[in-house]
Design an enzyme around this catalytic site. Structure first.
Site, short mmCIF file in Angstrom:
data_model
loop_
_atom_site.label_atom_id
_atom_site.label_comp_id
_atom_site.label_asym_id
_atom_site.label_seq_id
_atom_site.Cartn_x
_atom_site.Cartn_y
_atom_site.Cartn_z
N GLU A 115 3.64 -12.79 -47.11
CA GLU A 115 4.94 -13.22 -46.58
C GLU A 115 4.98 -14.72 -46.26
OE1 GLU A 115 6.94 -11.13 -47.21
OE2 GLU A 115 6.54 -9.12 -46.43
N TYR A 166 18.25 -12.28 -20.90
CA TYR A 166 17.08 -12.87 -21.55
C TYR A 166 17.13 -12.77 -23.07
CZ TYR A 166 14.56 -14.62 -17.66
OH TYR A 166 14.19 -15.40 -16.60
ZN ZN Z 1 6.49 -6.83 -42.91
#
Ligand code: ZN
Length: 216
Positions: free
Chosen positions: A75, A121
């Site tokens: 990735e 938040y």
């Molecule tokens: Zn992944």
């Protein structure tokens, strides 16, 4: 210990903490961080967040040449898309965290603002989270989709897959992705119960007070 070795230790410590709390599992998830010399440290392909070895993290120089360690996550294009479009990004984290993945599968989520405004938040740490379509893991189109956001989002959700969050450093990126998962969990817990959410004025107040990136 050098600054880089401290960073290596910190990446592995935080990754293990995420793994031990079930925020990603098996060999899922990947993490990267900018080194003091402008390079990158990246979790290796097929590695487990619970057992990352500081000495074996993939090392890239400032020209993104692989100069040491194991082969990086497939990735990488997703990570470099954030660094290239967000100058302040010092780290990027991707998880296969259960509740955010579950929420991404539901029919009526807003793709431009994936998380409902449940807590201050989530607004402060994440801004608007963009839901991206389903991609084949490792598909360079994921990186292209992130580049298409032109650096305006620090957090995206890959549908049926998992969140990806950039932060100024490893700790900030991990804190923010935990906030994303916790908010998705709240969204599922309160779904159908007509929860009281932050109204538009409350969101606006947070955005202006805390200087949140919030593109309309
Ligand atoms: Zn992944």
């Amino acid at each position: 210990m050098t600054a880089e070795n401290r960073l290596r230790e910190q990446i592995c410590l935080l990754a293990r903490s995420l793994f031990e709390r079930g925020l990603t599992h098996g060999s899922s998830g990947n993490i990267s961080a900018r080194t003091p010399d402008g390079g990158l440290l990246v979790s290796p392909t097929g590695s487990c967040f619970g057992r990352l070895d500081p000495a074996r993290l993939s090392r890239f120089d400032a020209e993104l040449r692989h100069v040491g360690g194991d082969r990086p996550t497939k990735e990488m294009p997703l990570h470099t898309a954030f660094y290239d479009t967000r100058r302040a990004a010092g780290a990027v984290v991707h998880l296969h965290s259960c509740h955010s993945v579950a929420l991404s599968m539901l029919p009526d989520v807003d793709p431009d603002n994936f998380l409902p405004p449940l807590t201050p938040y989530a607004v402060m740490q994440l801004g608007k989270v963009r839901l991206l379509p389903i991609f084949r893991p490792g598909d360079p189109a994921m990186g292209k989709a992130v580049r298409g956001l032109a650096g305006k989002r620090s957090a995206v959700m890959l549908a049926n897959h998992g969140p990806v969050v950039a932060g100024k450093d490893v700790e900030a990126a991990c804190n923010a992705i935990e906030e994303l998962e916790a908010t998705a969990r709240l969204a599922l817990l309160t779904r159908g119960l007509n929860p009281r959410m932050l109204d538009a004025a409350q969101v606006r107040d947070l955005v202006t007070t805390f200087n949140v990136e919030w593109d309309e």
